[in-house]
Every structure is written in structure tokens, then in C-alpha cells.
Design a protein around this motif. Structure first.
Motif, short mmCIF file in Angstrom:
data_model
loop_
_atom_site.label_atom_id
_atom_site.label_comp_id
_atom_site.label_asym_id
_atom_site.label_seq_id
_atom_site.Cartn_x
_atom_site.Cartn_y
_atom_site.Cartn_z
N VAL A 193 5.39 -8.07 10.44
CA VAL A 193 5.03 -6.83 11.13
C VAL A 193 4.63 -7.19 12.55
CG1 VAL A 193 3.55 -4.79 11.18
CG2 VAL A 193 4.23 -5.80 8.97
N PRO A 194 5.36 -6.71 13.57
CA PRO A 194 5.03 -7.09 14.95
C PRO A 194 3.77 -6.39 15.45
CG PRO A 194 6.81 -5.48 14.92
CD PRO A 194 6.55 -5.85 13.49
N LEU A 195 3.15 -7.00 16.45
CA LEU A 195 2.02 -6.38 17.12
C LEU A 195 2.49 -5.13 17.86
CD1 LEU A 195 0.11 -9.40 18.68
CD2 LEU A 195 -0.92 -7.66 17.23
N ASP A 196 1.71 -4.07 17.76
CA ASP A 196 2.08 -2.82 18.42
C ASP A 196 0.78 -2.08 18.74
OD1 ASP A 196 2.90 -0.27 19.18
OD2 ASP A 196 4.61 -0.30 17.81
N PRO A 197 0.50 -1.80 20.03
CA PRO A 197 -0.73 -1.08 20.37
C PRO A 197 -0.86 0.25 19.63
CG PRO A 197 0.31 -1.95 22.34
CD PRO A 197 1.29 -2.17 21.22
N GLN A 198 0.26 0.86 19.26
CA GLN A 198 0.21 2.13 18.56
C GLN A 198 -0.44 2.01 17.18
OE1 GLN A 198 3.77 5.00 19.25
NE2 GLN A 198 4.66 2.95 19.25
N SER A 244 -6.99 7.27 15.11
CA SER A 244 -6.86 8.73 15.12
C SER A 244 -6.67 9.31 13.72
CB SER A 244 -5.67 9.14 16.00
OG SER A 244 -4.43 8.73 15.41
N GLY A 245 -6.50 8.43 12.73
CA GLY A 245 -6.34 8.92 11.36
C GLY A 245 -4.93 9.30 10.99
N THR A 246 -3.95 8.85 11.76
CA THR A 246 -2.54 9.10 11.44
C THR A 246 -1.81 7.77 11.42
OG1 THR A 246 -2.61 11.25 12.57
CG2 THR A 246 -0.44 10.33 12.09
N PRO A 247 -1.46 7.24 10.26
CA PRO A 247 -0.82 5.92 10.19
C PRO A 247 0.47 5.86 11.00
CG PRO A 247 -1.50 6.66 8.01
CD PRO A 247 -1.67 7.83 8.94
N LEU A 248 0.80 4.67 11.45
CA LEU A 248 1.96 4.48 12.31
C LEU A 248 3.24 4.98 11.66
CD1 LEU A 248 2.84 3.18 15.05
CD2 LEU A 248 3.45 1.16 13.72
N VAL A 249 3.41 4.78 10.36
CA VAL A 249 4.66 5.18 9.71
C VAL A 249 4.87 6.69 9.75
CG1 VAL A 249 4.80 3.15 8.21
CG2 VAL A 249 3.56 5.18 7.44
N ALA A 250 3.75 7.44 9.93
CA ALA A 250 3.87 8.89 10.06
C ALA A 250 3.93 9.32 11.53
CB ALA A 250 2.69 9.58 9.37
N ALA A 251 3.18 8.61 12.38
CA ALA A 251 3.11 9.00 13.79
C ALA A 251 4.32 8.53 14.59
CB ALA A 251 1.83 8.44 14.42
N ALA A 252 4.82 7.33 14.30
CA ALA A 252 5.95 6.76 15.05
C ALA A 252 6.89 6.05 14.08
CB ALA A 252 5.45 5.82 16.14
N PRO A 253 7.57 6.80 13.21
CA PRO A 253 8.37 6.17 12.15
C PRO A 253 9.54 5.33 12.64
CG PRO A 253 8.78 8.54 12.27
CD PRO A 253 7.61 8.27 13.15
N GLU A 254 9.96 5.52 13.91
CA GLU A 254 11.09 4.75 14.43
C GLU A 254 10.66 3.46 15.12
OE1 GLU A 254 14.16 5.52 13.66
OE2 GLU A 254 13.29 7.19 12.54
N SER A 255 9.37 3.22 15.23
CA SER A 255 8.90 2.01 15.89
C SER A 255 9.22 0.78 15.04
CB SER A 255 7.39 2.09 16.14
OG SER A 255 6.70 2.12 14.91
N PRO A 256 9.36 -0.40 15.68
CA PRO A 256 9.66 -1.62 14.91
C PRO A 256 8.62 -1.92 13.84
CG PRO A 256 10.06 -1.99 17.24
CD PRO A 256 9.40 -0.65 17.14
N ALA A 257 7.34 -1.71 14.13
CA ALA A 257 6.30 -1.99 13.14
C ALA A 257 6.41 -1.04 11.96
CB ALA A 257 4.92 -1.89 13.78
N ALA A 258 6.66 0.25 12.23
CA ALA A 258 6.80 1.22 11.14
C ALA A 258 7.99 0.88 10.26
CB ALA A 258 6.93 2.63 11.71
N ARG A 259 9.09 0.47 10.87
CA ARG A 259 10.27 0.08 10.07
C ARG A 259 9.96 -1.15 9.22
NH1 ARG A 259 13.22 1.44 14.87
NH2 ARG A 259 13.43 -0.76 15.40
N ALA A 260 9.13 -2.06 9.75
CA ALA A 260 8.74 -3.24 8.97
C ALA A 260 7.90 -2.82 7.77
CB ALA A 260 7.98 -4.22 9.85
N TYR A 261 6.94 -1.92 7.98
CA TYR A 261 6.13 -1.42 6.87
C TYR A 261 7.02 -0.78 5.80
CZ TYR A 261 1.80 -1.89 9.63
OH TYR A 261 0.74 -2.36 10.35
N GLU A 262 7.98 0.03 6.22
CA GLU A 262 8.84 0.72 5.28
C GLU A 262 9.70 -0.27 4.49
OE1 GLU A 262 10.89 3.40 7.81
OE2 GLU A 262 9.30 4.93 7.78
N SER A 263 10.16 -1.31 5.16
CA SER A 263 10.97 -2.33 4.47
C SER A 263 10.15 -3.07 3.42
CB SER A 263 11.53 -3.32 5.50
OG SER A 263 12.21 -4.39 4.86
#
Length: 394
Positions: free
Chosen positions: A222-227, A234-253
Motif C-alpha cells: 500500500v503506497p503512502l498517500d496524504p489522502q 474526516s471519518g471517510t476511508p480512502l476506499v470510499a473517498a478516493a476509490p481510484e487512487s493507487p492506495a485504494a486500489r491496493a486495499y481493494e486488491s
């Protein structure tokens, strides 16, 4: 844990229980757990999360769940978990103020953990994730002993010191027969948002190397991502807030790999509590695997000669009740410092009998005897070694 505890230690409705662990703090384990849970829910799974870090709960904040909001009770007197992003959650943060520390001794922590798993109205779940505190202490051992874990995931950063400590977490889970489902390398390189260049702040590839060296799956980086920080605060996980980001795709994988990862080690189904007098609670045997691990128990039986054990590699053994009683390693039978026996063999009847047997996690059996003794834990490794030692003496 007693025999009565073993009979109901599985979370109601949970098909798979997965522990998310780390050897040290600060590696982003809870962030990984929260995002994986949401990713699994977005993929259609029914997901629950137990925030098992009683002293430092953080999952509710990452999922936008109000702290210090006592959960309601169902008609069956079970706790109704909070829910966010399709994930059900229970946490100590719901029972205490933001700045109020949980000052608890070990036995109270154990009671809270058992309540979080057993006395919560989870409904039907596909996966229950247990977000553990860092380390290899009392909480980790309690969960391994009390609940039938499908497996554990180890989270680390690529930093050498983190990887060395992660190995300890891996070895601890192995010692209590919790299958290692894989290693996750978090904070694995920072991609510059302006130029796109990647900087490996904490080195590179260490997680994959550790997984290969130990012989367990490498689930991904999972890459470092300020988001990740911004969305978590803010209480909104990255996979919901920015699902197309590299980190979110890593979480989903990673979440997809765990969701499709089967059911863990093949062996006798746990938990169980078997009363020998009437046969109630006897575990069903599992298929024998000729190339399976030597210390994976697949069948239990009992006759006049003693306890009959069958292991995954096909090996069978029989241990007499008196031999088992004399081999007890509890504090009443062995010196805790030296390990030397303090039980007088002359006090153990020749005709002593087993009366009850129950599972202790995935790695040991608890046994009760006709003399009233029932405080010993017999690890699979120790049971297998008893027979091996006898064969060597023949």
C-alpha cells in the motif's frame, strides 16, 4: 478457558474470523483494517469489525462513528453494533470519553473482548475482522486461545526494524496454530503528486522478502498517500473517498485476496466441548491430508486405552489418561520458573479417567480428569511430542 467457554466462543453468524496484527505500533494497521473492511463491504460481503485495541481504539473515528455513543441493546440482551459504510463495528471508544483512558487489568480486558465477539448482535456475517493492538501480549494470546481464528494478517512497513518485529508477530501466531494468511507492506513508497516520481522512504520490498522467507503469501503493498491521513481524520476511508487512487486500489486488491482465501487450516472444527460420559460435543473428524503439517489435529477419539489422536500427516497415537495427567504443565503441576514437575506421581490414581475435552483456539486442548483437575492446556505440539518420545524409547 473452561469447557463451557469453548462451546459458544464463535461469533454468532461469522463464517470467517481474521485477525489484523502487527509487531509494533505506528505501521498503519488500523487504517489498513478500516479500509479493507469497507472494501469488502463494497464488494458485497457482510463485514464486522471488532476494535480489539481496548487501550487505544481508533476504528470508530476512521469510519465516522460517534465516540462515547453507548450502543443500544437488542431484545435478546445483546449489544447492537454501530454501522458505517456497510460495516458493523464494536469498540471501546463507544463506551468511554475521548480523553478517558481505559485503565484495565488483563482479566477485565479478556471479558471485554469476549463480550465484543460473543455478546454483540452481529447477524449473519461473511467476515469478522479483529483489529488487534500491536505486539505479542495478553490480548493477542487471549484471542488466539478463546476464538477459532481463520487466520491472521501481519501489517508492516518496509523499514528494517518494523520487519524484524513483524517476524515476531508471525512466529507468535504460528506457535498458537493460527494460520498466517499473508503479509501486507504498508507505506510502501511515496508517489509525488506533481512529477509522479516514487520515493521509497522506508526502503523497498521488505514485506515481500519476509513473506517469502517465512513461506507465507505476500498480499500486497500500500503506497503512502496524504489522502489516507486526511480521509481517516474526516471519518471517510480512502476506499470510499478516493476509490481510484493507487492506495485504494491496493486495499481493494488485498481485500479481494482475503475474501477468496478459503477457510484457513484444515483440521477438527473448533470450538468444541466434548463430555466423554455421554459423547455430547464430540468434534467431527476432518479429512486426513497425507502431506499436511504434523501438528494439525484432524480427529479425536477415546476408548479404554486412552485418548486417540490422528494428525494431518496420517500419524496416529494413543495416550493413556494417567500419562496426560502427569504431563500437565499448569502452575499447580509445574514450577513456573524452572518448568520442573511439582506434581507427586503417587497422588495420581492409576485408574484416573478423562471426563471432558475442549478446544483452546486452534492450537491446544483443555482436559478435565476424574480427580477434579482441569486447569492444564495441552498444545498440539506437546501432545505430538509425547508420542514421539515414547516411540524413541521403544
Amino acid at each position: 478457558m473452561t469447557a463451557s467457554d469453548a462451546s459458544d466462543s464463535r461469533a454468532p453468524g461469522a463464517r470467517r474470523m481474521i485477525a489484523i496484527s502487527s509487531g509494533k505500533g505506528g505501521v498503519g494497521k488500523s487504517t489498513v483494517a478500516a479500509n479493507m473492511a469497507v472494501a469488502m463491504a463494497r464488494a458485497g460481503l457482510r463485514v464486522g469489525v471488532v476494535d480489539a485495541d481496548v487501550y487505544g481504539p481508533s476504528i470508530p473515528g476512521m469510519l465516522g462513528i460517534a465516540r462515547n455513543a453507548p450502543p443500544a441493546m437488542s431484545a435478546e440482551r445483546k449489544v447492537i453494533p454501530s454501522e458505517a459504510f456497510g460495516v458493523k463495528v464494536i469498540s471501546m471508544a463507544m463506551l468511554s470519553d475521548d480523553d478517558k483512558p481505559a485503565i484495565l487489568r488483563g482479566p477485565m480486558v479478556t471479558k471485554y473482548l469476549q463480550m465484543f465477539v460473543q455478546q454483540v448482535d452481529w447477524g449473519e456475517l461473511d467476515v469478522l475482522l479483529l483489529d488487534l493492538p500491536p505486539g505479542t501480549g495478553d490480548i493477542q494470546l487471549t484471542l488466539a486461545q478463546a476464538f477459532p481464528l481463520t487466520g491472521a494478517v501481519i501489517v508492516s512497513t518496509p523499514q528494517d526494524v518494523s520487519l524484524k518485529i513483524a517476524r515476531r508477530g508471525l512466529r507468535m501466531m504460528e506457535q498458537v496454530n493460527v494460520p498466517i494468511l499473508g503479509v501486507i507492506e504498508n507505506m510502501s513508497g511515496f508517489t509525488c503528486p506533481s512529477c509522479g516520481s516514487v520515493t521509497h522512504i522506508f526502503h523497498q520490498g521488505g514485506g515481500a522478502a519476509v513473506a517469502e522467507d517465512i513461506g507465507v503469501p505476500f498480499l500486497g503493498s500500500v503506497p503512502l498517500d496524504p489522502q489516507v491521513v486526511d480521509t481517516g481524520d474526516s471519518g471517510t476511508p480512502l476506499v470510499a473517498a478516493a476509490p481510484e487512487s493507487p492506495a485504494a486500489r491496493a486495499y481493494e486488491s488485498i481485500a479481494a485476496a482475503l475474501a477468496d482465501g478459503g477457510t484457513g487450516a484444515a483440521g477438527i472444527a473448533t470450538p468444541f466441548s466434548w463430555t466423554l460420559a455421554d459423547g455430547t460435543g464430540k468434534p467431527e473428524p476432518a479429512p486426513v491430508q497425507g502431506d499436511g503439517p504434523a501438528e494439525r489435529l484432524v480427529a479425536l477419539d477415546h476408548d479404554d486405552t486412552g485418548l486417540l489422536l490422528r494428525w494431518a500427516d496420517g500419524h496416529e497415537q494413543c495416550i493413556a489418561p494417567r500419562d496426560l495427567r502427569l504431563a500437565c504443565r499448569c502452575a499447580a503441576c509445574r514450577d513456573e520458573m524452572s518448568g520442573k514437575p511439582i506434581l507427586d506421581p503417587d497422588t495420581v490414581p492409576l485408574d484416573i479417567r478423562l471426563t471432558r475435552i475442549w478446544s483452546v483456539g486452534n492450537y491446544a486442548l483443555g482436559m478435565a480428569f476424574s480427580d477434579g483437575h482441569e486447569s492444564g492446556i495441552y498444545t498440539f505440539k506437546a501432545l505430538r511430542a509425547m508420542q514421539d518420545a515414547e516411540l524413541e524409547d521403544v
